[in-house]
Design an enzyme around this catalytic site. Structure first.
Site, PDB file in Angstrom:
ATOM      1  N   TRP A   1       0.831  -1.203   0.000  1.00  0.00           N
ATOM      2  CA  TRP A   1       0.000   0.000   0.000  1.00  0.00           C
ATOM      3  C   TRP A   1       0.870   1.259   0.000  1.00  0.00           C
ATOM      4  O   TRP A   1       1.948   1.267   0.578  1.00  0.00           O
ATOM      5  CB  TRP A   1      -0.876   0.029   1.255  1.00  0.00           C
ATOM      6  CG  TRP A   1      -2.128  -0.773   1.113  1.00  0.00           C
ATOM      7  CD1 TRP A   1      -2.249  -2.127   1.272  1.00  0.00           C
ATOM      8  CD2 TRP A   1      -3.420  -0.277   0.776  1.00  0.00           C
ATOM      9  NE1 TRP A   1      -3.545  -2.507   1.057  1.00  0.00           N
ATOM     10  CE2 TRP A   1      -4.300  -1.381   0.753  1.00  0.00           C
ATOM     11  CE3 TRP A   1      -3.923   0.993   0.500  1.00  0.00           C
ATOM     12  CZ2 TRP A   1      -5.647  -1.253   0.471  1.00  0.00           C
ATOM     13  CZ3 TRP A   1      -5.272   1.109   0.221  1.00  0.00           C
ATOM     14  CH2 TRP A   1      -6.113  -0.002   0.205  1.00  0.00           C
TER      15      TRP A   1
ATOM     16  N   PHE B   1      -0.629  -5.035   7.862  1.00  0.00           N
ATOM     17  CA  PHE B   1      -1.180  -6.071   8.730  1.00  0.00           C
ATOM     18  C   PHE B   1      -0.501  -7.415   8.487  1.00  0.00           C
ATOM     19  O   PHE B   1      -0.363  -8.227   9.416  1.00  0.00           O
ATOM     20  CB  PHE B   1      -2.695  -6.183   8.497  1.00  0.00           C
ATOM     21  CG  PHE B   1      -3.376  -7.130   9.439  1.00  0.00           C
ATOM     22  CD1 PHE B   1      -3.729  -6.726  10.720  1.00  0.00           C
ATOM     23  CD2 PHE B   1      -3.666  -8.428   9.048  1.00  0.00           C
ATOM     24  CE1 PHE B   1      -4.359  -7.600  11.597  1.00  0.00           C
ATOM     25  CE2 PHE B   1      -4.301  -9.310   9.912  1.00  0.00           C
ATOM     26  CZ  PHE B   1      -4.648  -8.894  11.190  1.00  0.00           C
TER      27      PHE B   1
ATOM     28  N   VAL C   1       3.369   1.296   5.928  1.00  0.00           N
ATOM     29  CA  VAL C   1       2.848   2.633   6.241  1.00  0.00           C
ATOM     30  C   VAL C   1       1.346   2.515   6.442  1.00  0.00           C
ATOM     31  O   VAL C   1       0.660   1.821   5.694  1.00  0.00           O
ATOM     32  CB  VAL C   1       3.198   3.665   5.139  1.00  0.00           C
ATOM     33  CG1 VAL C   1       2.638   3.290   3.790  1.00  0.00           C
ATOM     34  CG2 VAL C   1       2.733   5.063   5.541  1.00  0.00           C
TER      35      VAL C   1
ATOM     36  N   ILE D   1      -1.815   5.200   7.183  1.00  0.00           N
ATOM     37  CA  ILE D   1      -2.203   6.607   7.252  1.00  0.00           C
ATOM     38  C   ILE D   1      -3.589   6.697   7.885  1.00  0.00           C
ATOM     39  O   ILE D   1      -4.519   6.007   7.462  1.00  0.00           O
ATOM     40  CB  ILE D   1      -2.161   7.254   5.858  1.00  0.00           C
ATOM     41  CG1 ILE D   1      -0.713   7.197   5.328  1.00  0.00           C
ATOM     42  CG2 ILE D   1      -2.676   8.687   5.907  1.00  0.00           C
ATOM     43  CD1 ILE D   1      -0.518   7.712   3.925  1.00  0.00           C
TER      44      ILE D   1
ATOM     45  N   GLY E   1     -10.719   7.997   8.880  1.00  0.00           N
ATOM     46  CA  GLY E   1     -11.819   8.399   9.735  1.00  0.00           C
ATOM     47  C   GLY E   1     -12.403   7.291  10.571  1.00  0.00           C
ATOM     48  O   GLY E   1     -13.424   7.499  11.242  1.00  0.00           O
ATOM     49  N   THR E   2     -11.775   6.105  10.564  1.00  0.00           N
ATOM     50  CA  THR E   2     -12.300   4.970  11.329  1.00  0.00           C
ATOM     51  C   THR E   2     -11.204   4.427  12.250  1.00  0.00           C
ATOM     52  O   THR E   2     -10.029   4.759  12.094  1.00  0.00           O
ATOM     53  CB  THR E   2     -12.751   3.835  10.384  1.00  0.00           C
ATOM     54  OG1 THR E   2     -11.593   3.270   9.760  1.00  0.00           O
ATOM     55  CG2 THR E   2     -13.725   4.348   9.325  1.00  0.00           C
TER      56      THR E   2
ATOM     57  N   HIS F   1      -9.809   1.706  12.102  1.00  0.00           N
ATOM     58  CA  HIS F   1      -8.957   0.779  11.345  1.00  0.00           C
ATOM     59  C   HIS F   1      -7.475   1.089  11.569  1.00  0.00           C
ATOM     60  O   HIS F   1      -6.658   0.174  11.756  1.00  0.00           O
ATOM     61  CB  HIS F   1      -9.313   0.875   9.861  1.00  0.00           C
ATOM     62  CG  HIS F   1      -8.499  -0.008   8.976  1.00  0.00           C
ATOM     63  ND1 HIS F   1      -8.724  -1.356   8.882  1.00  0.00           N
ATOM     64  CD2 HIS F   1      -7.459   0.267   8.150  1.00  0.00           C
ATOM     65  CE1 HIS F   1      -7.845  -1.883   8.035  1.00  0.00           C
ATOM     66  NE2 HIS F   1      -7.080  -0.915   7.572  1.00  0.00           N
TER      67      HIS F   1
END
Length: 161
Positions: A26, A59, A81, A83, A86-87, A89
């Site tokens: 990612w 993960f 990485v 970042i 809004g959750t 997670h």
């Protein structure tokens, strides 16, 4: 700046170490910078051919690091990485990666370089990725730390063998 206070260390000869780098996929630009930094550190420490393994995301770093540790690698550099979004997670992935990589290091007595960026936004990640214009090179730092730690573990084992 998060890098304030970093120790000044010289590269040591690690040509006799088996080194693996496991890198998430990612955020490709950030990951390319982290991976290049880790590979540069390996070169500076005379590690000629570290094994590079890519995983889907941060993960997945611990399970692959564990598999590499079981294969006898002296140092494993974990790069990723996450970042903030809004959750929650972000918190779950960061915690799982940190706890998992710590467990790999302790369960296998192997040096694990922690090159996982946990940033509020992409600008922070880019600033730490070791790219042109970045303020820091966390891939390099993680690899250098893993190599120095692996050498220390090797000295300890020799002392008691």
């Amino acid at each position: 700046m998060s890098g304030a206070g970093a120790p000044k260390t010289a590269a040591v000869d690690c040509h006799d170490l088996r080194v693996a780098i496991v890198a998430a996929s990612w955020h490709e630009q950030v990951m390319d910078g982290l991976l290049a930094g880790a590979q540069r550190a390996c070169g500076d420490h005379r590690v000629e051919a570290p094994v590079v393994t890519r995983v889907p995301g941060t993960f997945e770093l611990p399970v692959v690091a564990s598999a590499l540790a079981q294969q006898g690698y002296d140092a494993i550099v974990a790069l990723g990485v996450v970042i903030r979004g809004g959750t929650p997670h972000f918190d779950y992935v960061c915690g799982a990666a940190t706890d998992g990589l710590t467990r790999v290091a302790l369960d296998h007595t192997v040096a694990v370089g922690f090159g996982v960026l946990t940033c509020d936004d992409e600008a922070q990640a880019l600033d730490r990725a070791g790219l042109p214009g970045s303020q820091e090179d966390k891939g390099y730092e993680a690899a250098a730390a893993a190599l120095a730690t692996a050498q220390t573990i090797k000295r300890i084992k020799r002392r008691f063998d």
